[in-house]
Scaffold this motif. Structure first.
Motif, mmCIF file in Angstrom:
data_model
loop_
_atom_site.group_PDB
_atom_site.id
_atom_site.type_symbol
_atom_site.label_atom_id
_atom_site.label_comp_id
_atom_site.label_asym_id
_atom_site.label_seq_id
_atom_site.Cartn_x
_atom_site.Cartn_y
_atom_site.Cartn_z
ATOM 1 N N ARG A 90 0.650 -1.082 0.000
ATOM 2 C CA ARG A 90 0.008 -0.074 -0.001
ATOM 3 C C ARG A 90 0.838 1.222 -0.150
ATOM 4 O O ARG A 90 0.495 2.240 -0.718
ATOM 5 N N HIS A 91 1.811 1.251 0.754
ATOM 6 C CA HIS A 91 2.835 2.399 0.875
ATOM 7 C C HIS A 91 3.478 2.618 -0.419
ATOM 8 O O HIS A 91 3.372 3.817 -1.079
ATOM 9 N N LEU A 92 3.952 1.716 -1.015
ATOM 10 C CA LEU A 92 4.614 1.751 -2.308
ATOM 11 C C LEU A 92 3.650 2.007 -3.460
ATOM 12 O O LEU A 92 4.094 2.999 -4.168
ATOM 13 N N LEU A 93 2.536 1.740 -3.410
ATOM 14 C CA LEU A 93 1.540 2.247 -4.382
ATOM 15 C C LEU A 93 1.117 3.596 -4.267
ATOM 16 O O LEU A 93 0.963 4.334 -5.150
ATOM 17 N N ASP A 94 1.196 4.031 -3.151
ATOM 18 C CA ASP A 94 0.876 5.517 -2.789
ATOM 19 C C ASP A 94 1.941 6.458 -3.246
ATOM 20 O O ASP A 94 1.840 7.216 -3.798
ATOM 21 N N LEU A 95 3.361 5.575 -2.915
ATOM 22 C CA LEU A 95 4.261 6.659 -3.718
ATOM 23 C C LEU A 95 4.577 6.665 -4.990
ATOM 24 O O LEU A 95 4.619 7.739 -5.895
ATOM 25 N N ALA A 96 3.890 5.534 -5.540
ATOM 26 C CA ALA A 96 4.001 5.487 -7.087
ATOM 27 C C ALA A 96 2.892 6.295 -7.725
ATOM 28 O O ALA A 96 2.936 7.035 -8.824
ATOM 29 N N ASP A 97 1.701 6.327 -6.933
ATOM 30 C CA ASP A 97 0.625 7.074 -7.437
ATOM 31 C C ASP A 97 1.077 8.575 -7.385
ATOM 32 O O ASP A 97 0.626 9.474 -8.107
ATOM 33 N N GLY A 98 1.985 9.005 -6.382
ATOM 34 C CA GLY A 98 2.264 10.146 -6.253
ATOM 35 C C GLY A 98 3.427 10.652 -7.245
ATOM 36 O O GLY A 98 3.073 12.021 -7.888
ATOM 37 N N VAL A 99 4.121 9.929 -7.871
ATOM 38 C CA VAL A 99 5.015 10.066 -8.771
ATOM 39 C C VAL A 99 4.190 10.585 -10.219
ATOM 40 O O VAL A 99 4.372 11.494 -10.938
ATOM 41 N N PHE A 100 3.413 9.585 -10.376
ATOM 42 C CA PHE A 100 2.264 9.572 -11.636
ATOM 43 C C PHE A 100 1.775 10.966 -11.581
ATOM 44 O O PHE A 100 1.481 11.729 -12.434
ATOM 45 N N ALA A 101 1.110 11.308 -10.183
ATOM 46 C CA ALA A 101 0.290 12.645 -10.271
ATOM 47 C C ALA A 101 1.262 13.631 -10.370
ATOM 48 O O ALA A 101 0.715 14.706 -10.924
ATOM 49 N N ASP A 102 2.509 13.770 -10.001
ATOM 50 C CA ASP A 102 3.377 14.772 -10.003
ATOM 51 C C ASP A 102 3.820 15.002 -11.754
ATOM 52 O O ASP A 102 3.675 16.041 -11.881
ATOM 53 N N TRP A 103 3.840 13.970 -12.359
ATOM 54 C CA TRP A 103 3.999 14.159 -13.860
ATOM 55 C C TRP A 103 2.933 14.765 -14.548
ATOM 56 O O TRP A 103 3.071 15.488 -15.169
ATOM 57 N N GLN A 104 1.501 14.186 -14.000
ATOM 58 C CA GLN A 104 0.470 14.628 -14.625
ATOM 59 C C GLN A 104 0.309 16.438 -14.143
ATOM 60 O O GLN A 104 -0.189 17.054 -14.771
ATOM 61 N N ARG A 105 0.658 16.659 -13.090
ATOM 62 C CA ARG A 105 0.420 18.034 -12.520
ATOM 63 C C ARG A 105 1.175 18.785 -13.353
ATOM 64 O O ARG A 105 1.001 20.077 -13.830
ATOM 65 N N ILE A 106 2.710 18.443 -13.893
ATOM 66 C CA ILE A 106 3.163 19.256 -14.617
ATOM 67 C C ILE A 106 2.685 19.538 -16.169
ATOM 68 O O ILE A 106 2.695 20.687 -16.509
ATOM 69 N N MET A 107 2.095 18.589 -16.487
ATOM 70 C CA MET A 107 1.395 18.666 -18.046
ATOM 71 C C MET A 107 0.093 19.329 -17.691
ATOM 72 O O MET A 107 -0.068 20.230 -18.365
ATOM 73 N N PHE A 108 -0.675 19.277 -16.629
ATOM 74 C CA PHE A 108 -1.904 20.082 -16.353
ATOM 75 C C PHE A 108 -1.362 21.428 -16.314
ATOM 76 O O PHE A 108 -2.339 22.471 -16.800
ATOM 77 N N THR A 109 -0.240 21.987 -15.545
ATOM 78 C CA THR A 109 0.201 23.178 -15.174
ATOM 79 C C THR A 109 0.296 23.799 -16.546
ATOM 80 O O THR A 109 -0.170 25.063 -16.996
ATOM 81 N N VAL A 110 1.037 23.244 -17.556
ATOM 82 C CA VAL A 110 1.301 24.046 -18.811
ATOM 83 C C VAL A 110 0.343 24.076 -19.476
ATOM 84 O O VAL A 110 0.214 25.132 -20.601
#
Length: 203
Positions: free
Chosen positions: A128-148
C-alpha cells in the motif's frame, strides 16, 4: 563519501527495478550492480529493502519530473511532451530495450517481504505504501502537464484529462517498445499525442 555511496545505491536500485522489477531487485544485487560496500546497507537503509525501493522510486520520479517541468515552463506543452518521450526513448535505446519505468514496476508488482521470518510472503502494508508513492509520482508528472496546458489556455477539466492521457500513453508505450525491441511505438504515440495537444491548444 557516505552520501555518495547512498546516492549510488539508490540510483542503482532504480536502474535494476527498471530492468528486472521490484522483487528481483535484492540488496545483494544492488551492492553488486553499484560496486558499493555490502556493510553500507544497514547503515544507509536501516529499514532494509523496502526503504531502498521507496528511495529509488522517489529518485526515479524526480529524474523525469525535473527536466519535464523545466522544459514545459521554458518551451511550452508540445516541447515538454517531446522531451518527456525523448527521455524514455533514450532510456530504452541506451539499455537496448531492457530498461523500462521503475515506477510502473512498482505499480504492477505485488511486493514480497524480505524479512527473514516472512521471506517470500506478500507484504500488504508495504504494498500500500509503495503504491501510494507510485501514485504520487504519476500525479506529479500529470501535474506538470496540467499546469502547462492550463497556462496555454486549456480548460481545467480538459487539461486534467489530457495530462492523464499523456502519462498513461507514454508509460504503456514504453512497455510496448520493450516487447517489440523498437522505439517505433513511442514515435507513433508521440505524433498522435502532439496532434491531440495541438488541437486542444488551438481552441
Amino acid at each position: 563519501m557516505t552520501s555518495d555511496t547512498r546516492a549510488k545505491m539508490v540510483a542503482g536500485a532504480a536502474d535494476l527495478m527498471s530492468r528486472r522489477g521490484v522483487n528481483a531487485t535484492s540488496m545483494r544485487e544492488v551492492v553488486r550492480h553499484t560496486g558499493t560496500p555490502r556493510g553500507s546497507i544497514g547503515h544507509h537503509f536501516p529499514r532494509g529493502k523496502q526503504q531502498l525501493i521507496e528511495d529509488a522510486l522517489v529518485f526515479a520520479g524526480r529524474q523525469v519530473s525535473g527536466p519535464l517541468e523545466h522544459l514545459t515552463q521554458s518551451r511550452g506543452a508540445i516541447a515538454g511532451l517531446r522531451t518527456f518521450i525523448a527521455l524514455w526513448r533514450q532510456t530504452l535505446e541506451k539499455s537496448k530495450f531492457q530498461a523500462g519505468c521503475p515506477v510502473l514496476a512498482v505499480a504492477v508488482e505485488q511486493y514480497v517481504n524480505d524479512a527473514t521470518e516472512k521471506a517470500g510472503e506478500p507484504d500488504e502494508a508495504a504494498q500500500r505504501h509503495l503504491l501510494d508513492l507510485a501514485d504520487g509520482v504519476f500525479a506529479d508528472w500529470q501535474r506538470i502537464m496540467f499546469t502547462v496546458l492550463r497556462r496555454e489556455g486549456v480548460a481545467p477539466a480538459r487539461a486534467r484529462r489530457l495530462a492523464a492521457l499523456v502519462i498513461a500513453s507514454t508509460e504503456g508505450t514504453v512497455a510496448m517498445c520493450r516487447a517489440a525491441r523498437s522505439a517505433q511505438p513511442l514515435d507513433d504515440v508521440r505524433q498522435e499525442l502532439e496532434l491531440v495537444l495541438s488541437s486542444a491548444l488551438e481552441k
